[in-house]
Design a protein around this motif. Structure first.
Motif, PDB file in Angstrom:
ATOM      1  N   SER A 167       9.713   7.664  27.271  1.00  0.00           N
ATOM      2  CA  SER A 167      10.593   6.794  26.484  1.00  0.00           C
ATOM      3  C   SER A 167      11.847   6.460  27.264  1.00  0.00           C
ATOM      4  N   GLY A 168      12.574   5.459  26.747  1.00  0.00           N
ATOM      5  CA  GLY A 168      13.849   5.109  27.347  1.00  0.00           C
ATOM      6  C   GLY A 168      14.859   6.235  27.257  1.00  0.00           C
ATOM      7  N   SER A 169      14.804   7.020  26.182  1.00  0.00           N
ATOM      8  CA  SER A 169      15.720   8.151  26.037  1.00  0.00           C
ATOM      9  C   SER A 169      15.484   9.192  27.120  1.00  0.00           C
ATOM     10  N   ARG A 210      32.596  -0.914   7.431  1.00  0.00           N
ATOM     11  CA  ARG A 210      31.827  -1.501   8.534  1.00  0.00           C
ATOM     12  C   ARG A 210      31.045  -0.455   9.314  1.00  0.00           C
ATOM     13  N   HIS A 211      31.064   0.780   8.880  1.00  0.00           N
ATOM     14  CA  HIS A 211      30.209   1.789   9.497  1.00  0.00           C
ATOM     15  C   HIS A 211      29.918   2.895   8.484  1.00  0.00           C
ATOM     16  N   GLY A 212      28.777   3.545   8.673  1.00  0.00           N
ATOM     17  CA  GLY A 212      28.379   4.605   7.756  1.00  0.00           C
ATOM     18  C   GLY A 212      27.239   5.412   8.336  1.00  0.00           C
ATOM     19  N   ARG A 213      26.897   6.492   7.635  1.00  0.00           N
ATOM     20  CA  ARG A 213      25.851   7.400   8.110  1.00  0.00           C
ATOM     21  C   ARG A 213      24.467   6.833   7.802  1.00  0.00           C
ATOM     22  N   ALA A 214      23.566   6.937   8.762  1.00  0.00           N
ATOM     23  CA  ALA A 214      22.185   6.482   8.571  1.00  0.00           C
ATOM     24  C   ALA A 214      21.380   7.574   7.874  1.00  0.00           C
ATOM     25  N   LEU A 215      20.710   7.192   6.800  1.00  0.00           N
ATOM     26  CA  LEU A 215      19.877   8.120   6.053  1.00  0.00           C
ATOM     27  C   LEU A 215      18.419   8.046   6.470  1.00  0.00           C
ATOM     28  N   TYR A 216      17.968   6.858   6.895  1.00  0.00           N
ATOM     29  CA  TYR A 216      16.560   6.682   7.266  1.00  0.00           C
ATOM     30  C   TYR A 216      16.405   5.366   8.016  1.00  0.00           C
ATOM     31  N   PHE A 217      15.301   5.253   8.748  1.00  0.00           N
ATOM     32  CA  PHE A 217      14.900   4.008   9.404  1.00  0.00           C
ATOM     33  C   PHE A 217      13.435   3.789   9.071  1.00  0.00           C
ATOM     34  N   THR A 218      13.059   2.546   8.808  1.00  0.00           N
ATOM     35  CA  THR A 218      11.681   2.283   8.399  1.00  0.00           C
ATOM     36  C   THR A 218      11.235   0.890   8.822  1.00  0.00           C
ATOM     37  N   CYS A 252      15.826  15.101  23.585  1.00  0.00           N
ATOM     38  CA  CYS A 252      14.773  14.990  24.604  1.00  0.00           C
ATOM     39  C   CYS A 252      13.979  16.283  24.761  1.00  0.00           C
ATOM     40  N   ALA A 253      14.571  17.414  24.378  1.00  0.00           N
ATOM     41  CA  ALA A 253      13.868  18.689  24.498  1.00  0.00           C
ATOM     42  C   ALA A 253      12.854  18.897  23.380  1.00  0.00           C
ATOM     43  N   ALA A 254      12.974  18.127  22.297  1.00  0.00           N
ATOM     44  CA  ALA A 254      12.095  18.302  21.139  1.00  0.00           C
ATOM     45  C   ALA A 254      10.861  17.410  21.255  1.00  0.00           C
ATOM     46  N   PRO A 255       9.718  17.860  20.725  1.00  0.00           N
ATOM     47  CA  PRO A 255       8.520  17.006  20.721  1.00  0.00           C
ATOM     48  C   PRO A 255       8.650  15.925  19.662  1.00  0.00           C
ATOM     49  N   PRO A 256       7.826  14.864  19.753  1.00  0.00           N
ATOM     50  CA  PRO A 256       7.822  13.850  18.691  1.00  0.00           C
ATOM     51  C   PRO A 256       7.599  14.487  17.328  1.00  0.00           C
ATOM     52  N   SER A 257       8.340  14.024  16.340  1.00  0.00           N
ATOM     53  CA  SER A 257       8.292  14.623  15.007  1.00  0.00           C
ATOM     54  C   SER A 257       7.264  13.908  14.133  1.00  0.00           C
ATOM     55  N   PRO A 258       6.908  14.515  12.989  1.00  0.00           N
ATOM     56  CA  PRO A 258       5.920  13.867  12.104  1.00  0.00           C
ATOM     57  C   PRO A 258       6.341  12.478  11.638  1.00  0.00           C
ATOM     58  N   LEU A 259       7.590  12.306  11.199  1.00  0.00           N
ATOM     59  CA  LEU A 259       8.014  10.985  10.749  1.00  0.00           C
ATOM     60  C   LEU A 259       8.088   9.997  11.903  1.00  0.00           C
ATOM     61  N   GLU A 260       8.489  10.470  13.070  1.00  0.00           N
ATOM     62  CA  GLU A 260       8.512   9.607  14.259  1.00  0.00           C
ATOM     63  C   GLU A 260       7.122   9.064  14.563  1.00  0.00           C
ATOM     64  N   ARG A 261       6.127   9.949  14.507  1.00  0.00           N
ATOM     65  CA  ARG A 261       4.757   9.502  14.788  1.00  0.00           C
ATOM     66  C   ARG A 261       4.252   8.563  13.700  1.00  0.00           C
ATOM     67  N   ARG A 262       4.640   8.816  12.460  1.00  0.00           N
ATOM     68  CA  ARG A 262       4.164   7.982  11.362  1.00  0.00           C
ATOM     69  C   ARG A 262       4.738   6.574  11.427  1.00  0.00           C
ATOM     70  N   GLU A 263       6.050   6.467  11.654  1.00  0.00           N
ATOM     71  CA  GLU A 263       6.714   5.155  11.659  1.00  0.00           C
ATOM     72  C   GLU A 263       6.791   4.537  13.053  1.00  0.00           C
ATOM     73  N   LYS A 264       6.463   5.347  14.094  1.00  0.00           N
ATOM     74  CA  LYS A 264       6.613   4.904  15.485  1.00  0.00           C
ATOM     75  C   LYS A 264       8.069   4.510  15.763  1.00  0.00           C
ATOM     76  N   LEU A 265       8.982   5.379  15.338  1.00  0.00           N
ATOM     77  CA  LEU A 265      10.422   5.192  15.518  1.00  0.00           C
ATOM     78  C   LEU A 265      11.022   6.516  15.992  1.00  0.00           C
ATOM     79  N   GLU A 266      11.466   6.553  17.250  1.00  0.00           N
ATOM     80  CA  GLU A 266      11.900   7.831  17.800  1.00  0.00           C
ATOM     81  C   GLU A 266      13.205   8.321  17.184  1.00  0.00           C
ATOM     82  N   GLN A 267      14.019   7.428  16.598  1.00  0.00           N
ATOM     83  CA  GLN A 267      15.262   7.886  15.991  1.00  0.00           C
ATOM     84  C   GLN A 267      15.020   8.820  14.808  1.00  0.00           C
ATOM     85  N   LEU A 268      13.820   8.763  14.222  1.00  0.00           N
ATOM     86  CA  LEU A 268      13.511   9.675  13.122  1.00  0.00           C
ATOM     87  C   LEU A 268      13.386  11.111  13.620  1.00  0.00           C
TER      88      LEU A 268
END
Length: 240
Positions: free
Chosen positions: A73-75, A154-162, A190-206
């Protein structure tokens, strides 16, 4: 805070192979992205997956570091470049810009840096923009950010990405794939493996959210042009 801007780039893009070196008005796309980033006033380097990209950036007077082309990944690519360029840890934050946004406002990097500086609980900063039109809501290629954003802020905490459709009367925020990482957060991510939600949504920020890292997002007025397809490339050439 002492941020470093890194731009990951590799030749093997799925939909537009070789796009970092695609000509836009007489300049390779990666060089245009690098030049815009330099206008931020922050130190900038390209994290390249191929020697051709390094050569193009250095010919333009920039700094580039060659990384393993097989990084997932880019990260991971910016982590490798950061370790190579700054082994002593002088830079405590890294801004990950995209090499396929050749016209991105240099203020976007500064917005991410400002969010890291101003919000002590922010591990990762990113950007969102209002939806371009109503069709964005149902388009799986448009990543939506769900934010805890008080009215008028104009800024806030992200709860989810989908990628899924969001319903209701509230605003839909289109996620812009630029990030600012505290260095420790990047290393943990970067030290962690892809997570379940990351694999499901194909979004690494999860992965970051599942690790308990806090992502905060700043609102910008409009998404910059991203070159992901031949049609996008023609649009970029037309813009020049």
């Amino acid at each position: 805070m002492n941020p470093l801007v890194l731009i990951p780039a590799r030749m093997a893009a799925t939909r537009l192979p070789g796009k970092p070196l695609a000509d836009i008005g007489g300049q390779p796309m990666i060089v245009r992205a690098w030049r815009r980033a330099v206008e931020s006033g922050l130190p900038v380097a390209v994290a390249a997956g191929d020697p051709e990209i390094v050569a193009a950036v250095e010919a333009a007077g920039g700094v580039a570091v060659l990384t393993d082309p097989d990084l997932p990944s880019g990260s991971d690519r910016i982590r490798a470049a950061l370790d190579a360029l700054d082994p002593d840890g002088r830079h405590d934050a890294v801004i990950n810009l995209q090499g396929d946004m050749p016209f991105a406002d240099p203020g976007l990097a500064l917005a991410c840096a400002a969010l890291l500086h101003g919000e002590p609980e922010c591990d990762i900063a990113t950007l969102v923009a209002p939806e371009a039109d109503a069709s964005d809501r149902a388009n799986p290629d448009v990543v939506k950010a769900v934010l805890a954003l008080p009215e008028g802020e104009r800024h806030g905490r992200a709860l989810y990405f989908t990628r899924s459709t969001l319903y209701g009367d509230g605003p839909v925020w289109r996620h812009i794939g630029l990030y600012g990482y505290r260095r420790a957060a990047l290393e943990r991510f970067c030290a962690a493996p892809p997570s379940p939600l990351e694999r499901r949504e194909k979004l690494e920020q999860l992965r970051a959210l599942e690790l308990g890292l806090q992502i905060w997002a700043a609102v910008i007025d409009a998404a910059p042009l991203s070159v992901d397809s031949p049609a996008d490339l023609e649009a970029a050439r037309a813009k020049i």
